[in-house]
Design a protein around this motif. Structure first.
Motif, PDB file in Angstrom:
ATOM      1  N   ASP A 162       0.863  -1.180   0.000  1.00  0.00           N
ATOM      2  CA  ASP A 162       0.000   0.000   0.000  1.00  0.00           C
ATOM      3  C   ASP A 162       0.898   1.228   0.000  1.00  0.00           C
ATOM      4  OD1 ASP A 162      -1.801   2.015   0.363  1.00  0.00           O
ATOM      5  OD2 ASP A 162      -2.588   1.293   2.280  1.00  0.00           O
ATOM      6  N   GLU A 163       1.162   1.753  -1.168  1.00  0.00           N
ATOM      7  CA  GLU A 163       2.061   2.912  -1.286  1.00  0.00           C
ATOM      8  C   GLU A 163       1.498   4.134  -0.575  1.00  0.00           C
ATOM      9  OE1 GLU A 163       4.972   3.399  -2.198  1.00  0.00           O
ATOM     10  OE2 GLU A 163       5.629   2.063  -3.784  1.00  0.00           O
ATOM     11  N   ASN A 164       0.169   4.231  -0.508  1.00  0.00           N
ATOM     12  CA  ASN A 164      -0.432   5.402   0.133  1.00  0.00           C
ATOM     13  C   ASN A 164      -0.215   5.399   1.639  1.00  0.00           C
ATOM     14  OD1 ASN A 164      -1.546   6.405  -2.304  1.00  0.00           O
ATOM     15  ND2 ASN A 164      -3.251   4.973  -2.124  1.00  0.00           N
ATOM     16  N   GLY A 165      -0.044   4.205   2.227  1.00  0.00           N
ATOM     17  CA  GLY A 165       0.116   4.127   3.660  1.00  0.00           C
ATOM     18  C   GLY A 165       1.538   3.886   4.121  1.00  0.00           C
ATOM     19  N   THR A 166       2.481   3.693   3.181  1.00  0.00           N
ATOM     20  CA  THR A 166       3.887   3.473   3.527  1.00  0.00           C
ATOM     21  C   THR A 166       4.565   4.823   3.724  1.00  0.00           C
ATOM     22  OG1 THR A 166       3.970   1.368   2.362  1.00  0.00           O
ATOM     23  CG2 THR A 166       6.060   2.492   2.718  1.00  0.00           C
ATOM     24  N   VAL A 167       5.192   5.009   4.882  1.00  0.00           N
ATOM     25  CA  VAL A 167       5.648   6.358   5.232  1.00  0.00           C
ATOM     26  C   VAL A 167       7.102   6.355   5.701  1.00  0.00           C
ATOM     27  CG1 VAL A 167       3.350   7.174   5.847  1.00  0.00           C
ATOM     28  CG2 VAL A 167       4.741   6.052   7.576  1.00  0.00           C
ATOM     29  N   TYR A 168       7.799   7.453   5.369  1.00  0.00           N
ATOM     30  CA  TYR A 168       9.104   7.791   5.945  1.00  0.00           C
ATOM     31  C   TYR A 168       8.857   8.998   6.842  1.00  0.00           C
ATOM     32  CZ  TYR A 168      11.332   5.071   2.183  1.00  0.00           C
ATOM     33  OH  TYR A 168      11.723   4.081   1.323  1.00  0.00           O
ATOM     34  N   HIS A 169       8.919   8.808   8.134  1.00  0.00           N
ATOM     35  CA  HIS A 169       8.654   9.919   9.039  1.00  0.00           C
ATOM     36  C   HIS A 169       9.819  10.904   9.056  1.00  0.00           C
ATOM     37  CE1 HIS A 169       4.916   8.331  10.596  1.00  0.00           C
ATOM     38  NE2 HIS A 169       5.499   7.167  10.808  1.00  0.00           N
ATOM     39  N   GLN A 170      11.042  10.388   8.801  1.00  0.00           N
ATOM     40  CA  GLN A 170      12.228  11.235   8.812  1.00  0.00           C
ATOM     41  C   GLN A 170      13.123  10.817   7.653  1.00  0.00           C
ATOM     42  OE1 GLN A 170      13.998  10.766  12.689  1.00  0.00           O
ATOM     43  NE2 GLN A 170      12.087  11.163  13.776  1.00  0.00           N
ATOM     44  N   ASP A 171      14.311  11.375   7.656  1.00  0.00           N
ATOM     45  CA  ASP A 171      15.302  11.014   6.651  1.00  0.00           C
ATOM     46  C   ASP A 171      15.538   9.502   6.688  1.00  0.00           C
ATOM     47  OD1 ASP A 171      17.450  10.614   5.041  1.00  0.00           O
ATOM     48  OD2 ASP A 171      18.793  12.020   6.060  1.00  0.00           O
ATOM     49  N   PRO A 172      15.234   8.745   5.613  1.00  0.00           N
ATOM     50  CA  PRO A 172      15.367   7.285   5.657  1.00  0.00           C
ATOM     51  C   PRO A 172      16.803   6.795   5.763  1.00  0.00           C
ATOM     52  CG  PRO A 172      14.849   8.013   3.438  1.00  0.00           C
ATOM     53  CD  PRO A 172      14.719   9.212   4.318  1.00  0.00           C
ATOM     54  N   THR A 173      17.772   7.654   5.538  1.00  0.00           N
ATOM     55  CA  THR A 173      19.169   7.212   5.649  1.00  0.00           C
ATOM     56  C   THR A 173      19.630   7.114   7.101  1.00  0.00           C
ATOM     57  OG1 THR A 173      20.001   9.476   5.452  1.00  0.00           O
ATOM     58  CG2 THR A 173      19.701   8.226   3.416  1.00  0.00           C
ATOM     59  N   GLN A 174      18.852   7.624   8.036  1.00  0.00           N
ATOM     60  CA  GLN A 174      19.200   7.495   9.438  1.00  0.00           C
ATOM     61  C   GLN A 174      19.138   6.030   9.850  1.00  0.00           C
ATOM     62  OE1 GLN A 174      20.174  10.008  11.500  1.00  0.00           O
ATOM     63  NE2 GLN A 174      20.071  11.402   9.741  1.00  0.00           N
ATOM     64  N   ARG A 175      20.171   5.543  10.544  1.00  0.00           N
ATOM     65  CA  ARG A 175      20.242   4.115  10.859  1.00  0.00           C
ATOM     66  C   ARG A 175      19.122   3.673  11.784  1.00  0.00           C
ATOM     67  NH1 ARG A 175      24.892   1.882  13.416  1.00  0.00           N
ATOM     68  NH2 ARG A 175      24.360  -0.073  12.386  1.00  0.00           N
ATOM     69  N   THR A 176      18.619   4.547  12.594  1.00  0.00           N
ATOM     70  CA  THR A 176      17.565   4.168  13.530  1.00  0.00           C
ATOM     71  C   THR A 176      16.182   4.601  13.062  1.00  0.00           C
ATOM     72  OG1 THR A 176      17.906   6.211  14.783  1.00  0.00           O
ATOM     73  CG2 THR A 176      19.136   4.256  15.499  1.00  0.00           C
ATOM     74  N   GLN A 177      16.098   5.059  11.828  1.00  0.00           N
ATOM     75  CA  GLN A 177      14.817   5.517  11.303  1.00  0.00           C
ATOM     76  C   GLN A 177      13.881   4.336  11.072  1.00  0.00           C
ATOM     77  OE1 GLN A 177      12.883   7.796  10.758  1.00  0.00           O
ATOM     78  NE2 GLN A 177      11.673   7.427   8.942  1.00  0.00           N
ATOM     79  N   ILE A 178      12.672   4.431  11.616  1.00  0.00           N
ATOM     80  CA  ILE A 178      11.663   3.405  11.412  1.00  0.00           C
ATOM     81  C   ILE A 178      10.838   3.756  10.181  1.00  0.00           C
ATOM     82  CG2 ILE A 178       9.606   2.300  12.361  1.00  0.00           C
ATOM     83  CD1 ILE A 178      10.728   2.709  15.122  1.00  0.00           C
ATOM     84  N   ILE A 179      10.757   2.820   9.264  1.00  0.00           N
ATOM     85  CA  ILE A 179       9.946   2.989   8.058  1.00  0.00           C
ATOM     86  C   ILE A 179       8.672   2.176   8.238  1.00  0.00           C
ATOM     87  CG2 ILE A 179       9.821   2.622   5.571  1.00  0.00           C
ATOM     88  CD1 ILE A 179      12.870   2.858   5.525  1.00  0.00           C
ATOM     89  N   GLY A 180       7.537   2.825   8.092  1.00  0.00           N
ATOM     90  CA  GLY A 180       6.259   2.132   8.229  1.00  0.00           C
ATOM     91  C   GLY A 180       5.811   1.574   6.894  1.00  0.00           C
ATOM     92  N   VAL A 181       5.815   0.257   6.758  1.00  0.00           N
ATOM     93  CA  VAL A 181       5.435  -0.408   5.517  1.00  0.00           C
ATOM     94  C   VAL A 181       3.985  -0.877   5.636  1.00  0.00           C
ATOM     95  CG1 VAL A 181       5.965  -2.270   3.920  1.00  0.00           C
ATOM     96  CG2 VAL A 181       7.815  -1.160   5.189  1.00  0.00           C
TER      97      VAL A 181
END
Length: 307
Positions: free
Chosen positions: A124-143
């Motif tokens: 679901d591309e509409n619901g997949t989110v990068y809350h912050q810079d995705p290159t951050q090692r601790t960044q959580i990506i919501g798939v």
């Protein structure tokens, strides 16, 4: 238009590792131990929710339930990519190549005993989110994922009836007289199938020739599929019980499509599902085959939950 329902790759989450690993459809591990880590907050492993069909009655308080329907399922997977540099890029590309809005992927969950169930999902591309810079090692990506088929699927269950012809000398001892032998033109064999799953599942019956007749019937239920259709040694008869198909196709052995539609030649056409009994040792389906071939009845059990 969505891709045919064939999971091209698997995205796997192992409960014993709490980490994704990526496998091809053939089962080869592409990424093991270097995949994204699973963060807390996973959604979608429970029941999908249901629509209840009911009516009111004057006979008493409350409602009368007439049926239910499982809704489509949504899931949410928080993942963290901990790699650096080019390794981060490689793992990102591999992970996202497994998921598509138009092609099903399989999210598989392993239990500590090695058993597994999987959910066929779309991205679901509409619901997949990068809350912050995705290159951050601790960044959580919501798939975000969506499953049109809301049930978790277990490994294929298979019952096989194989009948091998016995060969006997026509007369006298072997090697005496003309090399004539008697081979039965038809033999009967039968077997049963053990039930698994939480909800009913519709099987596929494959008759590998040579065979002349067959019958498939569940115990305790007065319904059966049967026929007297000649199947040569180079052919297979494939019968899909699914309500969207319910057709019999005569094909060359090994073929997965095409062939001749022989549904009209079935003498018994009471298609039935494999229903769960919650008693794992109960055999509920009988296969009877006339000939020297093989009958295979298979289905994938369906579950409400991942565990």
């Amino acid at each position: 238009m969505p891709h045919p329902t064939q999971a091209a790759r698997f995205v796997v989450w192992d409960l014993t590792e709490a980490r994704y690993r990526i496998e091809t459809a053939a089962g080869a591990v592409v990424s093991s131990g270097i995949g994204p880590r699973v963060a807390t907050g996973i959604e979608g492993m429970g029941g999908p929710g249901i629509d209840v069909f009911a009516r009111e009655t004057q006979r008493g308080a409350g409602r009368v339930r007439t049926g239910t329907r499982a809704k489509h399922r949504t899931a949410f997977l928080p993942v963290v990519f901990e790699q650096r540099g080019q390794e981060w890029v490689a793992v990102q590309r591999l992970f996202w190549s497994c998921l598509s809005p138009d092609r099903e992927a399989a999210w598989r969950v392993y239990a500590p005993d090695g058993s597994w169930r999987e959910l066929l999902v779309y991205l679901d591309e509409n619901g997949t989110v990068y809350h912050q810079d995705p290159t951050q090692r601790t960044q959580i990506i919501g798939v975000a994922l969506a499953a049109d088929n809301p049930f978790w699927l277990g490994p294929e269950q298979l019952a096989v009836t194989a009948v091998q012809p016995s060969v006997a000398p026509f007369f006298g001892a072997t090697g005496v007289g003309p090399p004539f032998q008697i081979v039965p033109g038809a033999q009967d064999g039968s077997t049963g199938l053990t039930v698994a799953g939480d909800v009913e599942a519709w099987p596929t019956l494959t008759i590998l020739g040579p065979a002349s007749a067959f019958s498939t019937q569940p115990l305790f239920v007065e319904s059966a599929v049967s026929a007297e259709i000649p199947v040569s040694g180079s052919e297979q008869l494939v019968i899909d019980f699914d309500p969207t198909a319910q057709a019999a196709m005569l094909r060359a052995k090994g073929a997965t499509s095409g062939g001749t539609n022989v549904t009209a030649q079935l003498t018994g056409r009471a298609f039935f599902p494999i229903a769960p009994t919650f008693e794992p040792d109960v055999q509920v389906v009988l296969l009877t085959l006339a000939g020297a071939g093989e009958a295979r009845l298979s289905y994938r059990p369906r579950y409400w939950r991942a565990i």
